[in-house]
Design a protein around this motif. Structure first.
Motif: not given
Length: 119
Positions: A14, A17, A89
């Motif tokens: 991740n 992100m 998200i």
């Protein structure tokens, strides 16, 4: 800047992100700080010109320092997620909601109050 990426240096899950979250938080903080400073400056200018209460020019500078070092630093650091948090998200515009409810509305209320006192 290196301290922002240390939590994901070894474990790179991740990471994209996390980078998006950090940069989004930075740009939202810049926008919030600019709007907050402009609103506070408008209030000080209105007090100076309409109510004829002398506001020194260094008050504008101190207001800018207060916004930059107190508000923007604390807001930016609060937006950085901890290492163990799952990043996903988001589909809602939370920064816009915060901007309108907690920054623009109080500034407009204070500005309207000053205009009401003037009239």
């Amino acid at each position: 800047m290196a301290f922002l990426f240390i939590p994901y240096f070894i474990k790179k899950e991740n990471f994209e992100m996390y980078v998006i979250t950090v940069f989004t938080s930075f740009f939202v903080t810049v926008i919030y700080s600019i709007i907050l400073y402009l609103g506070l400056s408008a209030i000080l200018f209105t007090i100076d010109k309409l109510l004829e209460i002398k506001v020194l020019t260094k008050i504008y500078y101190y207001t800018w320092l207060l916004v930059v070092f107190l508000f923007s630093m604390s807001y930016f650091l609060s937006g950085i997620s901890p290492k163990h948090k799952e990043l996903s998200i988001k589909s809602y515009p939370k920064p816009l909601k915060i901007l309108l409810l907690y920054i623009i509305m109080p500034l407009l209320t204070a500005y309207t109050t000053i205009l009401y006192i003037y009239f």
